[in-house]
Design a protein around this motif. Structure first.
Motif, PDB file in Angstrom:
ATOM      1  N   GLN A   1      -7.757 -43.127 -14.548  1.00 42.30           N
ATOM      2  CA  GLN A   1      -6.784 -42.108 -14.894  1.00 42.30           C
ATOM      3  C   GLN A   1      -5.402 -42.732 -15.049  1.00 42.30           C
ATOM      4  OE1 GLN A   1      -5.686 -39.397 -16.262  1.00 42.30           O
ATOM      5  NE2 GLN A   1      -6.631 -37.907 -14.882  1.00 42.30           N
ATOM      6  N   LEU A   2      -4.636 -42.242 -16.015  1.00 42.34           N
ATOM      7  CA  LEU A   2      -3.218 -42.570 -16.137  1.00 42.34           C
ATOM      8  C   LEU A   2      -2.500 -41.309 -16.588  1.00 42.34           C
ATOM      9  CD1 LEU A   2      -0.962 -44.732 -16.043  1.00 42.34           C
ATOM     10  CD2 LEU A   2      -1.345 -45.064 -18.510  1.00 42.34           C
ATOM     11  N   VAL A   3      -1.413 -40.980 -15.922  1.00 45.59           N
ATOM     12  CA  VAL A   3      -0.650 -39.767 -16.218  1.00 45.59           C
ATOM     13  C   VAL A   3       0.618 -40.170 -16.973  1.00 45.59           C
ATOM     14  CG1 VAL A   3       0.514 -37.757 -15.225  1.00 45.59           C
ATOM     15  CG2 VAL A   3      -1.559 -38.660 -14.136  1.00 45.59           C
ATOM     16  N   ARG A   4       0.660 -39.845 -18.257  1.00 44.82           N
ATOM     17  CA  ARG A   4       1.816 -40.152 -19.097  1.00 44.82           C
ATOM     18  C   ARG A   4       1.881 -39.154 -20.254  1.00 44.82           C
ATOM     19  NH1 ARG A   4       2.260 -43.437 -15.626  1.00 44.82           N
ATOM     20  NH2 ARG A   4       2.906 -45.631 -15.715  1.00 44.82           N
ATOM     21  N   PRO A   5       3.063 -38.839 -20.756  1.00 48.28           N
ATOM     22  CA  PRO A   5       3.149 -38.061 -21.997  1.00 48.28           C
ATOM     23  C   PRO A   5       2.515 -38.840 -23.147  1.00 48.28           C
ATOM     24  CG  PRO A   5       5.294 -38.193 -20.886  1.00 48.28           C
ATOM     25  CD  PRO A   5       4.389 -39.171 -20.202  1.00 48.28           C
ATOM     26  N   ILE A   6       2.020 -38.135 -24.144  1.00 48.65           N
ATOM     27  CA  ILE A   6       1.332 -38.793 -25.258  1.00 48.65           C
ATOM     28  C   ILE A   6       2.205 -39.858 -25.907  1.00 48.65           C
ATOM     29  CG2 ILE A   6       0.397 -38.438 -27.586  1.00 48.65           C
ATOM     30  CD1 ILE A   6      -0.649 -35.719 -26.631  1.00 48.65           C
ATOM     31  N   GLU A   7       3.491 -39.552 -26.113  1.00 48.11           N
ATOM     32  CA  GLU A   7       4.353 -40.510 -26.816  1.00 48.11           C
ATOM     33  C   GLU A   7       4.625 -41.764 -25.999  1.00 48.11           C
ATOM     34  OE1 GLU A   7       7.196 -37.649 -24.707  1.00 48.11           O
ATOM     35  OE2 GLU A   7       5.203 -37.615 -25.643  1.00 48.11           O
ATOM     36  N   GLU A   8       4.309 -41.724 -24.705  1.00 48.93           N
ATOM     37  CA  GLU A   8       4.500 -42.882 -23.839  1.00 48.93           C
ATOM     38  C   GLU A   8       3.170 -43.495 -23.386  1.00 48.93           C
ATOM     39  OE1 GLU A   8       6.940 -41.750 -20.546  1.00 48.93           O
ATOM     40  OE2 GLU A   8       8.510 -40.882 -21.812  1.00 48.93           O
ATOM     41  N   PHE A   9       2.056 -42.925 -23.846  1.00 52.05           N
ATOM     42  CA  PHE A   9       0.746 -43.377 -23.358  1.00 52.05           C
ATOM     43  C   PHE A   9       0.377 -44.694 -24.032  1.00 52.05           C
ATOM     44  CE2 PHE A   9      -3.529 -43.366 -21.931  1.00 52.05           C
ATOM     45  CZ  PHE A   9      -3.602 -42.457 -20.874  1.00 52.05           C
ATOM     46  N   PRO A  10       0.094 -45.754 -23.271  1.00 50.50           N
ATOM     47  CA  PRO A  10      -0.240 -47.056 -23.881  1.00 50.50           C
ATOM     48  C   PRO A  10      -1.563 -46.979 -24.650  1.00 50.50           C
ATOM     49  CG  PRO A  10       0.331 -47.293 -21.550  1.00 50.50           C
ATOM     50  CD  PRO A  10       0.145 -45.828 -21.798  1.00 50.50           C
ATOM     51  N   PRO A  11      -1.569 -47.345 -25.922  1.00 55.54           N
ATOM     52  CA  PRO A  11      -2.801 -47.274 -26.702  1.00 55.54           C
ATOM     53  C   PRO A  11      -3.950 -48.087 -26.116  1.00 55.54           C
ATOM     54  CG  PRO A  11      -0.929 -47.502 -28.162  1.00 55.54           C
ATOM     55  CD  PRO A  11      -0.413 -47.700 -26.766  1.00 55.54           C
ATOM     56  N   ASP A  12      -3.636 -49.234 -25.495  1.00 55.74           N
ATOM     57  CA  ASP A  12      -4.719 -50.037 -24.931  1.00 55.74           C
ATOM     58  C   ASP A  12      -5.379 -49.338 -23.748  1.00 55.74           C
ATOM     59  OD1 ASP A  12      -2.303 -50.403 -23.502  1.00 55.74           O
ATOM     60  OD2 ASP A  12      -3.031 -52.282 -22.633  1.00 55.74           O
ATOM     61  N   VAL A  13      -4.591 -48.600 -22.958  1.00 51.95           N
ATOM     62  CA  VAL A  13      -5.164 -47.856 -21.841  1.00 51.95           C
ATOM     63  C   VAL A  13      -5.994 -46.689 -22.361  1.00 51.95           C
ATOM     64  CG1 VAL A  13      -4.649 -46.498 -19.772  1.00 51.95           C
ATOM     65  CG2 VAL A  13      -3.290 -48.533 -20.301  1.00 51.95           C
ATOM     66  N   PHE A  14      -5.508 -46.015 -23.408  1.00 54.65           N
ATOM     67  CA  PHE A  14      -6.285 -44.926 -24.016  1.00 54.65           C
ATOM     68  C   PHE A  14      -7.652 -45.458 -24.448  1.00 54.65           C
ATOM     69  CE2 PHE A  14      -7.721 -41.946 -27.164  1.00 54.65           C
ATOM     70  CZ  PHE A  14      -7.212 -40.721 -26.769  1.00 54.65           C
ATOM     71  N   HIS A  15      -7.650 -46.616 -25.083  1.00 53.54           N
ATOM     72  CA  HIS A  15      -8.910 -47.215 -25.545  1.00 53.54           C
ATOM     73  C   HIS A  15      -9.831 -47.530 -24.363  1.00 53.54           C
ATOM     74  CE1 HIS A  15     -11.656 -49.743 -27.841  1.00 53.54           C
ATOM     75  NE2 HIS A  15     -11.487 -50.699 -26.935  1.00 53.54           N
ATOM     76  N   THR A  16      -9.281 -48.085 -23.293  1.00 46.63           N
ATOM     77  CA  THR A  16     -10.098 -48.434 -22.131  1.00 46.63           C
ATOM     78  C   THR A  16     -10.699 -47.200 -21.482  1.00 46.63           C
ATOM     79  OG1 THR A  16      -8.774 -50.418 -21.706  1.00 46.63           O
ATOM     80  CG2 THR A  16     -10.084 -49.562 -19.875  1.00 46.63           C
ATOM     81  N   VAL A  17      -9.901 -46.134 -21.348  1.00 50.58           N
ATOM     82  CA  VAL A  17     -10.396 -44.898 -20.752  1.00 50.58           C
ATOM     83  C   VAL A  17     -11.570 -44.352 -21.561  1.00 50.58           C
ATOM     84  CG1 VAL A  17      -9.837 -42.480 -20.238  1.00 50.58           C
ATOM     85  CG2 VAL A  17      -8.222 -44.296 -19.628  1.00 50.58           C
ATOM     86  N   LEU A  18     -11.421 -44.314 -22.885  1.00 54.01           N
ATOM     87  CA  LEU A  18     -12.514 -43.803 -23.720  1.00 54.01           C
ATOM     88  C   LEU A  18     -13.742 -44.713 -23.667  1.00 54.01           C
ATOM     89  CD1 LEU A  18     -12.513 -41.229 -25.636  1.00 54.01           C
ATOM     90  CD2 LEU A  18     -10.314 -41.876 -24.673  1.00 54.01           C
ATOM     91  N   THR A  19     -13.521 -46.012 -23.539  1.00 58.00           N
ATOM     92  CA  THR A  19     -14.642 -46.950 -23.447  1.00 58.00           C
ATOM     93  C   THR A  19     -15.440 -46.723 -22.173  1.00 58.00           C
ATOM     94  OG1 THR A  19     -13.450 -48.622 -24.733  1.00 58.00           O
ATOM     95  CG2 THR A  19     -15.302 -49.380 -23.389  1.00 58.00           C
ATOM     96  N   VAL A  20     -14.746 -46.653 -21.029  1.00 61.22           N
ATOM     97  CA  VAL A  20     -15.420 -46.540 -19.732  1.00 61.22           C
ATOM     98  C   VAL A  20     -16.022 -45.151 -19.538  1.00 61.22           C
ATOM     99  CG1 VAL A  20     -15.039 -46.535 -17.230  1.00 61.22           C
ATOM    100  CG2 VAL A  20     -14.004 -48.327 -18.656  1.00 61.22           C
ATOM    101  N   MET A  21     -15.332 -44.118 -19.995  1.00 61.99           N
ATOM    102  CA  MET A  21     -15.705 -42.747 -19.640  1.00 61.99           C
ATOM    103  C   MET A  21     -16.481 -41.999 -20.722  1.00 61.99           C
ATOM    104  SD  MET A  21     -12.208 -41.738 -17.605  1.00 61.99           S
ATOM    105  CE  MET A  21     -12.620 -40.010 -17.594  1.00 61.99           C
ATOM    106  N   LEU A  22     -16.607 -42.574 -21.913  1.00 58.74           N
ATOM    107  CA  LEU A  22     -17.383 -41.920 -22.964  1.00 58.74           C
ATOM    108  C   LEU A  22     -18.361 -42.870 -23.646  1.00 58.74           C
ATOM    109  CD1 LEU A  22     -18.045 -39.436 -24.582  1.00 58.74           C
ATOM    110  CD2 LEU A  22     -16.098 -39.925 -26.082  1.00 58.74           C
ATOM    111  N   GLU A  23     -17.849 -44.027 -24.087  1.00 55.61           N
ATOM    112  CA  GLU A  23     -18.749 -44.940 -24.790  1.00 55.61           C
ATOM    113  C   GLU A  23     -19.766 -45.572 -23.827  1.00 55.61           C
ATOM    114  OE1 GLU A  23     -18.634 -48.349 -28.303  1.00 55.61           O
ATOM    115  OE2 GLU A  23     -16.763 -47.678 -27.362  1.00 55.61           O
ATOM    116  N   ALA A  24     -19.319 -45.943 -22.627  1.00 63.33           N
ATOM    117  CA  ALA A  24     -20.270 -46.506 -21.659  1.00 63.33           C
ATOM    118  C   ALA A  24     -21.346 -45.498 -21.258  1.00 63.33           C
ATOM    119  CB  ALA A  24     -19.523 -47.032 -20.431  1.00 63.33           C
ATOM    120  N   PRO A  25     -21.013 -44.222 -20.975  1.00 64.28           N
ATOM    121  CA  PRO A  25     -22.094 -43.256 -20.722  1.00 64.28           C
ATOM    122  C   PRO A  25     -23.086 -43.143 -21.874  1.00 64.28           C
ATOM    123  CG  PRO A  25     -20.038 -42.376 -19.901  1.00 64.28           C
ATOM    124  CD  PRO A  25     -19.697 -43.648 -20.630  1.00 64.28           C
TER     125      PRO A  25
END
Length: 274
Positions: free
Chosen positions: A108-132
């Motif tokens: 989890q990372l709590v940030r507004p969209i305009e401040e959300f790091p794209p690399d973290v967004f990618h990692t979250v989707l990888t671990v929590m959606l693509e890995a399942p």
């Protein structure tokens, strides 16, 4: 002479109530991701207590060692496996032969969209959606071959609702809901169920680490985050305990839950009742 007595009404037979069958997973192999702590740890211990051999997967080697140390004497066994779920090929291979799959790992990372790091967004989707997806893909051939399988996806109330400043987490959980339903439709002819479990805020390190970020994002004092932010929409004003979630997971993995599939079980203290 004594007068004959009139026979009374025949006694009513009692309805037959079969005894509750114990939730016995002896002979089953379960894989639980994110098993070193929080919900995953509670699920691994509960499934092992019910007799399953549990492949406990996490990238936290020390946490897995502690889990294994707490598991002696259980009906089943806990087998620690250090694995980083961003290695998607390894994740798929790890699920081969599993009768039960509990997709729990998350970040989890709590940030507004305009401040959300794209690399973290990618990692979250990888671990929590693509890995399942890859874990399900790896587990299904064995489940289909034996015409039995249980997939339990630890989603969240954020799989059903959105919150500000959690774009990656909410996107991943909403995607997991769709993946789970698709797996349920495809798995039904093969005796495989797929369900999401949707807890509210659980007493885990993942939630505890949010306090500082939530305070900054919502401009409130850290000591007010629990009441004013995390539990604001919950009718029951407390955190969910990991063991409560694990009990629900155990039932969904049991033979008695064979007709529960393609749905989401909210354990949210009334959050989604609004």
């Amino acid at each position: 002479m004594t007068a004959p007595t009139t026979p009374g009404p025949a006694p009513r037979s009692r309805p037959h109530h079969p005894r509750t069958v114990g939730l016995d997973l002896g002979g089953r192999t379960a894989l639980v991701t994110g098993a070193a702590g929080g919900i995953g740890r509670a699920c691994a211990l509960r499934l092992a207590a019910a007799g399953a051999v549990v492949r406990a997967v996490d990238r936290d080697a020390e946490g897995l060692e502690a889990l294994a140390a707490d598991s002696p004497g259980l009906a089943g066994a806990v087998e620690p496996q250090v694995l980083d779920l961003t290695d998607l090929d390894a994740a798929e291979a790890a699920a081969a032969g599993a009768d039960i799959l509990v997709n729990n790992a998350g970040l989890q990372l709590v940030r507004p969209i305009e401040e959300f790091p794209p690399d973290v967004f990618h990692t979250v989707l990888t671990v929590m959606l693509e890995a399942p997806f890859r874990l399900i893909r790896g587990a299904l051939p064995h489940m289909y071959a034996q015409e039995w399988g249980r997939i339990v996806n630890i989603s969240s109330v954020h799989g059903l609702r959105a919150s500000a400043f959690k774009s990656a987490y909410v996107a991943a959980k909403h995607g997991l809901e769709g993946l789970s339903k698709t797996a349920a439709l495809e798995g039904a002819p093969h005796g495989v169920t797929s369900v999401c479990v949707n807890p509210g805020y659980v007493r885990t390190p993942l939630v505890e680490r949010q306090i500082v970020d939530q305070a900054a994002a919502h401009s409130v004092a850290e000591e007010r985050v629990l009441a004013d932010v995390l539990l604001k929409d919950s009718a029951i004003k407390r955190l969910v305990e990991p063991e409560e979630v694990a009990e629900a997971v155990l039932y969904l993995c049991s033979p008695q839950a064979s007709f529960i599939t393609g749905t989401s079980l909210a354990i949210d203290g009334g959050w989604t009742a609004h």
